[in-house]
Design a protein around this motif. Structure first.
Motif, PDB file in Angstrom:
ATOM      1  N   THR A 117       8.863  -1.403   5.341  1.00  0.00           N
ATOM      2  CA  THR A 117       7.920  -0.133   5.833  1.00  0.00           C
ATOM      3  C   THR A 117       8.726   1.247   5.491  1.00  0.00           C
ATOM      4  O   THR A 117       9.729   1.380   5.067  1.00  0.00           O
ATOM      5  CB  THR A 117       7.316  -0.199   7.271  1.00  0.00           C
ATOM      6  OG1 THR A 117       6.465   0.671   7.177  1.00  0.00           O
ATOM      7  CG2 THR A 117       8.531   0.037   8.058  1.00  0.00           C
ATOM      8  N   SER A 118       7.968   2.191   5.624  1.00  0.00           N
ATOM      9  CA  SER A 118       8.611   3.391   5.783  1.00  0.00           C
ATOM     10  C   SER A 118       7.807   4.595   6.444  1.00  0.00           C
ATOM     11  O   SER A 118       6.515   4.057   6.992  1.00  0.00           O
ATOM     12  CB  SER A 118       8.451   4.369   4.047  1.00  0.00           C
ATOM     13  OG  SER A 118       7.272   4.598   3.880  1.00  0.00           O
ATOM     14  N   ALA A 119       8.627   5.518   6.980  1.00  0.00           N
ATOM     15  CA  ALA A 119       7.808   6.373   7.972  1.00  0.00           C
ATOM     16  C   ALA A 119       8.395   7.534   7.914  1.00  0.00           C
ATOM     17  O   ALA A 119       9.710   7.841   7.481  1.00  0.00           O
ATOM     18  CB  ALA A 119       8.063   5.718   9.376  1.00  0.00           C
ATOM     19  N   THR A 146      13.164   6.142   6.005  1.00  0.00           N
ATOM     20  CA  THR A 146      12.671   7.217   6.536  1.00  0.00           C
ATOM     21  C   THR A 146      12.401   8.153   5.354  1.00  0.00           C
ATOM     22  O   THR A 146      13.393   8.345   4.445  1.00  0.00           O
ATOM     23  CB  THR A 146      13.743   8.108   7.261  1.00  0.00           C
ATOM     24  OG1 THR A 146      14.127   6.905   8.507  1.00  0.00           O
ATOM     25  CG2 THR A 146      13.037   9.224   8.074  1.00  0.00           C
ATOM     26  N   GLN A 147      11.027   8.812   5.334  1.00  0.00           N
ATOM     27  CA  GLN A 147      10.848   9.484   4.419  1.00  0.00           C
ATOM     28  C   GLN A 147      10.881  11.167   4.867  1.00  0.00           C
ATOM     29  O   GLN A 147       9.922  11.519   5.664  1.00  0.00           O
ATOM     30  CB  GLN A 147       9.329   9.126   3.818  1.00  0.00           C
ATOM     31  CG  GLN A 147       8.782  10.284   2.530  1.00  0.00           C
ATOM     32  CD  GLN A 147       7.350   9.647   2.056  1.00  0.00           C
ATOM     33  OE1 GLN A 147       6.984   8.666   2.788  1.00  0.00           O
ATOM     34  NE2 GLN A 147       6.856  10.383   1.403  1.00  0.00           N
ATOM     35  N   SER A 148      11.547  12.128   4.167  1.00  0.00           N
ATOM     36  CA  SER A 148      11.680  13.291   4.549  1.00  0.00           C
ATOM     37  C   SER A 148      10.457  14.190   4.289  1.00  0.00           C
ATOM     38  O   SER A 148       9.623  13.567   3.414  1.00  0.00           O
ATOM     39  CB  SER A 148      12.981  14.043   4.306  1.00  0.00           C
ATOM     40  OG  SER A 148      12.867  14.027   2.971  1.00  0.00           O
ATOM     41  N   TYR A 153       0.868  -1.172   0.235  1.00  0.00           N
ATOM     42  CA  TYR A 153      -0.148   0.122  -0.084  1.00  0.00           C
ATOM     43  C   TYR A 153       0.742   1.124  -0.073  1.00  0.00           C
ATOM     44  O   TYR A 153       1.959   1.211   0.616  1.00  0.00           O
ATOM     45  CB  TYR A 153      -0.952   0.021   1.099  1.00  0.00           C
ATOM     46  CG  TYR A 153      -1.625   1.284   1.383  1.00  0.00           C
ATOM     47  CD1 TYR A 153      -2.671   1.597   0.262  1.00  0.00           C
ATOM     48  CD2 TYR A 153      -1.273   2.489   1.729  1.00  0.00           C
ATOM     49  CE1 TYR A 153      -3.317   2.784   0.190  1.00  0.00           C
ATOM     50  CE2 TYR A 153      -2.113   3.637   1.829  1.00  0.00           C
ATOM     51  CZ  TYR A 153      -2.982   3.736   0.927  1.00  0.00           C
ATOM     52  OH  TYR A 153      -3.682   4.884   0.853  1.00  0.00           O
ATOM     53  N   SER A 154       0.543   2.453  -0.756  1.00  0.00           N
ATOM     54  CA  SER A 154       1.256   3.396  -0.666  1.00  0.00           C
ATOM     55  C   SER A 154       0.406   4.671  -1.244  1.00  0.00           C
ATOM     56  O   SER A 154      -0.338   4.424  -1.881  1.00  0.00           O
ATOM     57  CB  SER A 154       2.378   3.565  -1.840  1.00  0.00           C
ATOM     58  OG  SER A 154       3.240   4.752  -1.844  1.00  0.00           O
ATOM     59  N   SER A 155       0.613   5.635  -0.383  1.00  0.00           N
ATOM     60  CA  SER A 155      -0.312   6.850  -0.852  1.00  0.00           C
ATOM     61  C   SER A 155       0.694   7.762  -1.379  1.00  0.00           C
ATOM     62  O   SER A 155       0.106   9.053  -2.213  1.00  0.00           O
ATOM     63  CB  SER A 155      -1.135   7.383   0.503  1.00  0.00           C
ATOM     64  OG  SER A 155       0.128   7.995   1.521  1.00  0.00           O
ATOM     65  N   SER A 156       1.860   7.957  -0.957  1.00  0.00           N
ATOM     66  CA  SER A 156       2.806   8.818  -1.613  1.00  0.00           C
ATOM     67  C   SER A 156       3.974   8.300  -2.628  1.00  0.00           C
ATOM     68  O   SER A 156       4.921   9.218  -2.959  1.00  0.00           O
ATOM     69  CB  SER A 156       3.165   9.818  -0.464  1.00  0.00           C
ATOM     70  OG  SER A 156       3.638   9.634   0.344  1.00  0.00           O
ATOM     71  N   GLY A 157       3.943   7.114  -2.569  1.00  0.00           N
ATOM     72  CA  GLY A 157       4.787   6.571  -3.387  1.00  0.00           C
ATOM     73  C   GLY A 157       6.041   5.651  -3.073  1.00  0.00           C
ATOM     74  O   GLY A 157       6.654   4.949  -3.726  1.00  0.00           O
TER      75      GLY A 157
HETATM   76  C1  LIG Z   1      -2.440   9.181   9.161  1.00  0.00           C
HETATM   77  C2  LIG Z   1      -0.819   8.837   9.021  1.00  0.00           C
HETATM   78  C3  LIG Z   1      -0.011   8.438  10.130  1.00  0.00           C
HETATM   79  C4  LIG Z   1       1.264   8.444  10.148  1.00  0.00           C
HETATM   80  N1  LIG Z   1       1.736   7.750  11.147  1.00  0.00           N
HETATM   81  C5  LIG Z   1       3.217   7.738  11.256  1.00  0.00           C
HETATM   82  C6  LIG Z   1       4.044   7.493  12.310  1.00  0.00           C
HETATM   83  O1  LIG Z   1       3.385   6.760  13.329  1.00  0.00           O
HETATM   84  N2  LIG Z   1       5.252   7.627  12.617  1.00  0.00           N
HETATM   85  C7  LIG Z   1       6.150   8.141  11.411  1.00  0.00           C
HETATM   86  O2  LIG Z   1       7.137   8.119  11.318  1.00  0.00           O
HETATM   87  N3  LIG Z   1       5.522   8.362  10.406  1.00  0.00           N
HETATM   88  C8  LIG Z   1       4.153   8.377  10.194  1.00  0.00           C
HETATM   89  N4  LIG Z   1       3.245   8.798   9.106  1.00  0.00           N
HETATM   90  C9  LIG Z   1       4.048   9.153   7.892  1.00  0.00           C
HETATM   91  C10 LIG Z   1       4.150   7.923   6.823  1.00  0.00           C
HETATM   92  O3  LIG Z   1       4.501   6.657   7.611  1.00  0.00           O
HETATM   93  C11 LIG Z   1       5.196   8.298   5.718  1.00  0.00           C
HETATM   94  O4  LIG Z   1       4.977   9.380   5.188  1.00  0.00           O
HETATM   95  C12 LIG Z   1       5.370   7.074   4.832  1.00  0.00           C
HETATM   96  O5  LIG Z   1       6.532   7.066   4.325  1.00  0.00           O
HETATM   97  C13 LIG Z   1       4.379   7.102   3.602  1.00  0.00           C
HETATM   98  O6  LIG Z   1       4.532   6.045   2.625  1.00  0.00           O
HETATM   99  P1  LIG Z   1       3.945   6.145   1.376  1.00  0.00           P
HETATM  100  O7  LIG Z   1       4.944   7.157   0.456  1.00  0.00           O
HETATM  101  O8  LIG Z   1       4.296   4.931   0.694  1.00  0.00           O
HETATM  102  O9  LIG Z   1       2.604   6.326   1.384  1.00  0.00           O
HETATM  103  C14 LIG Z   1       1.928   8.752   9.011  1.00  0.00           C
HETATM  104  C15 LIG Z   1       1.271   9.480   7.824  1.00  0.00           C
HETATM  105  C16 LIG Z   1       0.009   9.405   8.103  1.00  0.00           C
HETATM  106  C17 LIG Z   1      -0.800   9.954   6.871  1.00  0.00           C
END
Ligand SMILES: Cc1cc2nc3c(=O)[nH]c(=O)nc-3n(C[C@H](O)[C@H](O)[C@H](O)COP(=O)(O)O)c2cc1C
Length: 200
Positions: free
Chosen positions: A119-121, A169-171, A11-15
């Motif tokens: 994962t990413s965060a 980690t996604q900046s 799953y990905s919302s921003s790529g």
């Molecule tokens: C509702 C929501 C909750 C999130 N919770 C966390 C979190 O608990 N810890 C964190 O570091 N980033 C959190 N994020 C950031 C996302 O994990 C991060 O932007 C991720 O890389 C997105 O992946 P994607 O580009 O594949 O969608 C959150 C983002 C959203 C929208």
């Protein structure tokens, strides 16, 4: 080496997790696996997606990626999951997909799938390990065989050294902080290798 079918379910919302999925596909193909990259169904309404330009752009750009189905799980010898961290946990879209597999689970068809997760965060300590562990908890219920990368290759240290699964980690500007491409490919190759042994 036995021929391995590998599904990359993301799953990905921003790529970011889409990119991780594509690198996993490349790594697994280099190991000779047959690979399907599939996305879990989106749950958010179109209006919510439309309000976020980054989300909307990624949503539109990946509209032709096939959706994950129980058939894909049945087909797969191995599965690599990739999900953003959401409040320290698996994204609800991914959780909903897992929770929709009760029928497959009840018929014993999730047993012995070789699985690994990524994962990413936004933050290095924002729940990356916790997210992967949450996903692995469900995999124990599936009777799957979890294959973490551990420290099985030096490339893992350069990628942040997460032995649970590749995480990045996604900046704020959307870019990945750590260079994890080699780690993702290693994780994919290792998953294919173990799946081949299990199958063989
Ligand atoms: C509702 C929501 C909750 C999130 N919770 C966390 C979190 O608990 N810890 C964190 O570091 N980033 C959190 N994020 C950031 C996302 O994990 C991060 O932007 C991720 O890389 C997105 O992946 P994607 O580009 O594949 O969608 C959150 C983002 C959203 C929208």
């Amino acid at each position: 080496m036995a021929n391995v079918n590998l599904a990359v379910i993301y799953y990905s919302s921003s790529g970011t997790n889409y990119q991780l999925a594509k690198w996993a596909e490349e790594g697994a193909k280099e190991s000779g696996a047959e690979v399907k990259v599939v996305k879990v169904p989106e749950l958010a309404p179109e209006e919510a997606i439309a309000q976020n330009p980054e989300w909307k752009a990624h949503h539109d750009a990946t509209k032709d990626v096939p959706e994950a189905t129980p058939d894909v799980i049945e087909w797969a010898d191995a599965i690599i999951f990739s999900t953003p961290t959401r409040f320290g946990n698996v994204a609800s879209q991914m959780k909903q997909f897992l929770d929709s597999q009760g029928g497959l689970w009840a018929s014993g068809k999730t047993v012995n799938k070789v699985v690994s997760a990524m994962t990413s965060a936004q933050n290095p300590h924002g729940g990356q390990e916790a997210t992967i562990l949450s996903l692995y908890t469900s995999m124990m219920h599936w009777g799957a065989i979890i294959v973490p990368p551990g420290y099985t290759d030096p490339v893992l240290f350069g990628a942040g050294g997460n032995p649970y699964g590749t995480s990045v980690t996604q900046s704020q500007d959307g870019k990945m902080v750590e260079d994890v491409e080699a780690a993702v490919k290693h994780q994919a190759k290792r998953t294919v290798d173990v799946a081949s042994r299990v199958k063989g």
